[in-house]
Design an enzyme around this catalytic site. Structure first.
Site, PDB file in Angstrom:
ATOM      1  N   HIS A  84      19.875  -1.046  16.927  1.00  0.00           N
ATOM      2  CA  HIS A  84      20.195  -1.495  15.562  1.00  0.00           C
ATOM      3  C   HIS A  84      19.036  -1.163  14.601  1.00  0.00           C
ATOM      4  O   HIS A  84      19.227  -0.535  13.563  1.00  0.00           O
ATOM      5  CB  HIS A  84      20.456  -3.006  15.586  1.00  0.00           C
ATOM      6  CG  HIS A  84      20.758  -3.618  14.258  1.00  0.00           C
ATOM      7  ND1 HIS A  84      22.052  -3.873  13.835  1.00  0.00           N
ATOM      8  CD2 HIS A  84      19.962  -4.023  13.236  1.00  0.00           C
ATOM      9  CE1 HIS A  84      22.023  -4.413  12.616  1.00  0.00           C
ATOM     10  NE2 HIS A  84      20.763  -4.511  12.232  1.00  0.00           N
ATOM     11  N   GLU A  85      17.842  -1.558  14.985  1.00  0.00           N
ATOM     12  CA  GLU A  85      16.692  -1.335  14.095  1.00  0.00           C
ATOM     13  C   GLU A  85      16.387   0.157  13.979  1.00  0.00           C
ATOM     14  O   GLU A  85      15.948   0.617  12.920  1.00  0.00           O
ATOM     15  CB  GLU A  85      15.458  -2.117  14.574  1.00  0.00           C
ATOM     16  CG  GLU A  85      15.652  -3.643  14.654  1.00  0.00           C
ATOM     17  CD  GLU A  85      16.174  -4.293  13.371  1.00  0.00           C
ATOM     18  OE1 GLU A  85      15.933  -3.742  12.277  1.00  0.00           O
ATOM     19  OE2 GLU A  85      16.851  -5.341  13.469  1.00  0.00           O
ATOM     20  N   HIS A 142      18.356   1.400  11.078  1.00  0.00           N
ATOM     21  CA  HIS A 142      17.705   1.092   9.790  1.00  0.00           C
ATOM     22  C   HIS A 142      16.540   2.057   9.550  1.00  0.00           C
ATOM     23  O   HIS A 142      16.362   2.584   8.453  1.00  0.00           O
ATOM     24  CB  HIS A 142      17.151  -0.334   9.800  1.00  0.00           C
ATOM     25  CG  HIS A 142      18.161  -1.406   9.558  1.00  0.00           C
ATOM     26  ND1 HIS A 142      18.929  -1.455   8.421  1.00  0.00           N
ATOM     27  CD2 HIS A 142      18.521  -2.497  10.289  1.00  0.00           C
ATOM     28  CE1 HIS A 142      19.721  -2.538   8.463  1.00  0.00           C
ATOM     29  NE2 HIS A 142      19.499  -3.177   9.587  1.00  0.00           N
ATOM     30  N   GLU A 153      22.769  -1.600   6.248  1.00  0.00           N
ATOM     31  CA  GLU A 153      23.385  -2.213   7.429  1.00  0.00           C
ATOM     32  C   GLU A 153      24.430  -1.276   8.047  1.00  0.00           C
ATOM     33  O   GLU A 153      24.666  -1.310   9.252  1.00  0.00           O
ATOM     34  CB  GLU A 153      23.994  -3.571   7.055  1.00  0.00           C
ATOM     35  CG  GLU A 153      24.359  -4.446   8.236  1.00  0.00           C
ATOM     36  CD  GLU A 153      23.175  -4.988   9.037  1.00  0.00           C
ATOM     37  OE1 GLU A 153      22.011  -4.802   8.628  1.00  0.00           O
ATOM     38  OE2 GLU A 153      23.425  -5.589  10.108  1.00  0.00           O
TER      39      GLU A 153
HETATM   40 MG    MG Z   1      20.211  -5.224  10.132  1.00  0.00          MG
END
Ligand code: MG
Length: 502
Positions: free
Chosen positions: A269-270, A273, A299
């Site tokens: 997830h990171e 980003h 996101e």
């Molecule tokens: Mg996030």
């Protein structure tokens, strides 16, 4: 600046005038990273004071005459290119927001947030809402004051939504939820009765050695293509990404000691980003355009990598050798079993633990409550009961206390009202990107199964979205990158095809 993106002298001067604001932001980011990772606990008080002072200074630098004059001069120039228009738009918006909120209100709100966060921590630890309630009452009052200072049309919540997602309005959010909630409910019911995606899996209970998972996380980041000379992986209580600039974007994860998918998918997830910020056009370095277009678009990147790519069968196969090399307890489990473990579907009480299918229900609940709070239709005292009954209505589960109900998130204590909808926006845009990849690159799943495929995905995202930074407002960026406005139907077809396997 002879960077090639800013052709007009007036824009180059505006960027120069903004540079001290940028530099202070850079320093504040580094301080935040340090606070969340390595700062000794004794540093908390002085760090909070120093940050508050620097934030005030940043506001002053932003509102100084020199910058305002440079902005006026830049606005009068005709024939600006896209980047130049972006510079003017972003700085003008920042100045407008900073100057509409009176300094006194900002200062009081910032102190309130500090105190409210303390109260929230205590209330959550003791599972006692009454400790937090008076602060929540104030937070609602101040959120409304801020909406009024910013000015709004239609619904006061619009002013707050816009703070996190430029141009987002309640009509947009309503339209998205109206499209995805009924469909998600229907899909969820079918998934639960079919049992293909399990509600529980034995791997949830298995403990891992931290050094083994550290090795896995680093190697998975290698597979994803995270550039270690421009980033770091550290540990923090809540995983996050922070950008010091195009050349330094850091991520964190945490290690709970069991149920290894949590630390692994936090990393993926990171990574999503981080990749966004790392792939911004380097010519936008040290300008206000060198960041994401909005929280929702940001996101969408993390969700794309975490869920659409990361939880696919093909990606599971790709990283399976890495997992098996370090986690000996996987011996008895096939890749198919790993895939099902990664895709457990279970309606639960806790947002951050929610799966792809139930996550948006948690956001929908918070969105409805926030909208009513800001409109003055409900008070802090009404929240726990409303929360619990909505939870039961949406997911059929009911909190036992406040900790797993109304007190679970830090956002409200931070004064962040209007933030939650950007999570769902991210999920929706991620599915829309998948559809685009399917039609233009010929099937996302195939790409997710090889390192060359992942490289093509990174290039696609860089070309369509990342390189622009915040040159375009989010709605326009989506339309340019994906050929149409944000369309929640892609999310519906994504969950149908993945979870109903049709
Ligand atoms: Mg996030």
């Amino acid at each position: 600046m002879k960077s090639g993106v800013f052709e007009h002298q007036e824009i180059a001067e505006l960027v120069e005038a903004y540079r001290p604001v940028w530099a202070l932001g850079h320093a504040l980011s580094l301080m935040s990273w340090d606070s969340e990772t390595y700062m000794p606990r004794g540093g908390v008080e002085e760090r909070a004071l120093a940050k508050a002072e620097l934030q005030v200074l940043r506001r002053k630098l932003l509102l100084r005459d020199e910058l305002k004059k440079a902005l006026e001069r830049a606005k009068s120039v005709e024939g600006l290119n896209e980047y130049e228009e972006g510079i003017v738009r972003v700085i003008e918006r920042e100045v407008r927001i900073a100057s509409s909120i009176p300094e006194k209100l900002l200062y009081e709100f910032s102190r309130l947030r500090e105190e409210a966060t303390h109260a929230w921590r205590e209330a959550k630890a003791k599972d006692d809402y009454s400790i937090f309630k008076p602060y929540m009452e104030k937070i609602i009052e101040y959120a409304r004051k801020i909406a009024d200072s910013l000015g709004w049309e239609g619904h006061p919540y619009n002013a707050l939504l816009d703070l996190y997602e430029e141009g987002l309005r309640v009509e947009d959010v309503d339209r998205i939820f109206d499209a995805i909630i009924p469909e998600s409910k229907a899909v969820l019911e079918k998934v639960r009765s079919s049992g293909y995606f399990p509600e529980r899996h034995p791997l949830e209970e298995v403990e891992y050695r931290r050094q083994d998972m550290e090795a896995v996380n680093r190697e998975v980041l290698d597979v994803l293509g995270y550039p270690w000379d421009r980033g770091r992986l550290d540990v923090s209580p809540h995983p996050f990404t922070i950008s010091m600039g195009v050349g330094d974007v850091r991520i964190t994860t945490r290690y709970e000691g069991r149920d290894f998918r949590h630390t692994l998918f936090a990393v993926i997830h990171e990574f999503g980003h981080a990749l966004y910020e790392l792939q911004v056009d380097p010519r936008l370095k040290a300008t206000p355009l060198a960041g994401g277009a909005s929280l929702g678009v940001h996101e969408s990147q993390s969700r794309f990598w975490e869920n659409v790519v990361g939880r696919s069968r093909e990606f599971t196969g790709l990283i399976s050798p890495v997992l098996r090399r370090h986690l000996s307890f996987l011996k008895g489990y096939s890749d198919e079993e790993l895939y099902r473990y990664f895709n457990i579907v279970r309606p639960g009480l806790i947002r951050v633990e929610a799966d792809e299918l139930t996550y948006n229900f948690h956001i929908y609940l918070r969105y409805r409550l926030e909208k009513m709070m800001v409109a003055g239709e409900i008070k802090a005292g009404d929240l726990p009961e409303l929360w619990n009954s909505m939870m039961e209505e949406l997911l059929g589960v009911k909190p036992k206390g406040y900790r797993d109900g109304v007190l679970q998130d830090i956002h409200w204590s931070h004064g962040s009202i209007g933030y939650f909808p950007t999570y769902t926006l991210g999920n929706v845009i991620a599915a829309q990107i998948k559809a685009k990849v399917d039609s233009e690159l010929g099937g996302l799943e195939k790409l997710a199964g090889s390192e060359e495929g992942l490289a093509r995905l990174r290039e696609f995202l860089a070309d369509r979205i990342h390189r622009w930074g915040s040159t375009f407002p989010p709605k326009e960026l989506v339309k340019r990158a994906l050929g149409e406005p944000i369309n929640p139907e892609y999310f519906n077809s994504y969950i149908r095809s993945k979870f109903l396997r049709d």
